[in-house]
Design a protein around this motif. Structure first.
Motif, short mmCIF file in Angstrom:
data_model
loop_
_atom_site.label_atom_id
_atom_site.label_comp_id
_atom_site.label_asym_id
_atom_site.label_seq_id
_atom_site.Cartn_x
_atom_site.Cartn_y
_atom_site.Cartn_z
N ASP A 204 0.71 -1.23 -0.23
CA ASP A 204 -0.33 0.34 -0.23
C ASP A 204 0.71 1.53 0.20
N ASN A 205 1.31 1.10 -0.84
CA ASN A 205 1.96 2.88 -0.67
C ASN A 205 1.54 4.14 -0.39
N ALA A 206 0.11 3.94 -0.18
CA ALA A 206 -0.16 5.53 0.00
C ALA A 206 0.03 5.19 1.92
N LYS A 207 0.60 4.05 2.52
CA LYS A 207 0.70 3.72 4.06
C LYS A 207 2.09 3.85 4.03
N ASN A 208 3.12 3.26 2.18
CA ASN A 208 3.96 3.40 2.78
C ASN A 208 4.81 1.63 3.41
N THR A 209 3.58 0.64 3.21
CA THR A 209 3.43 -0.93 3.77
C THR A 209 3.61 -1.63 3.24
N VAL A 210 4.76 -2.56 2.98
CA VAL A 210 4.58 -4.10 2.80
C VAL A 210 3.86 -5.30 3.11
N TYR A 211 3.46 -6.28 2.82
CA TYR A 211 2.64 -6.49 3.45
C TYR A 211 3.05 -8.56 3.15
N LEU A 212 3.02 -9.29 4.06
CA LEU A 212 3.52 -10.41 3.63
C LEU A 212 2.20 -11.82 4.02
N GLN A 213 0.81 -12.13 3.32
CA GLN A 213 0.56 -13.43 4.18
C GLN A 213 0.42 -14.41 3.70
N MET A 214 0.69 -15.09 4.89
CA MET A 214 1.34 -16.57 5.10
C MET A 214 0.00 -17.38 5.65
N ASN A 215 -0.35 -18.09 4.30
CA ASN A 215 -0.87 -19.00 4.78
C ASN A 215 -1.19 -20.43 4.96
#
Length: 128
Positions: free
Chosen positions: A73-84
């Protein structure tokens, strides 16, 4: 300089899920490709997933393909890693990394040497 701070690690049972976050600061986040790497005790750091600045291209290690999803999310300066569907072999310290790469593809993004900026890591333990 880019500062990276990971969060979201913890203890989870096999088959469970976690979502890691990496908050970035210091430079224009949208010019940077982002990667997730992990390192288990006694092993070398290995590539997990990467995403280009726009999110249009993503890359995964074979060991996590179909189970993990990287997003940003570039607006939040955040990258995520969803791990299932987590497995005991996913146990490791997970690191977020950044590299200036304003392109929409990058076969080089799986190499740790491409990334000059790293977070401090967050522990993920998969155990019953």
């Amino acid at each position: 300089q880019v500062q990276l701070v990971e969060s979201g690690g913890g203890l989870v049972q096999p088959g469970g899920s976690l979502r890691l976050s990496c908050a970035a600061s210091g430079r224009t986040f949208s010019n940077y490709a982002m990667g997730w790497f992990r390192q288990a005790p006694g092993k070398e750091r290995e590539f997990v997933a990467a995403i280009t600045w726009s999110g249009s291209s993503t890359y995964y290690a074979d060991s996590v393909k179909g189970r993990f999803t990287i997003s940003r999310d570039n607006a939040k300066n955040t990258v995520y890693l969803q791990m299932n569907s987590l497995k005991p072999e996913d146990t490791a310290v997970y690191y977020c990394a950044a590299t200036w790469w304003p392109y929409n593809s990058g076969s080089n993004l799986g190499s740790p040497s491409e990334y000059p900026y790293w977070g401090q890591g967050t522990q993920v333990t998969v155990s019953s």
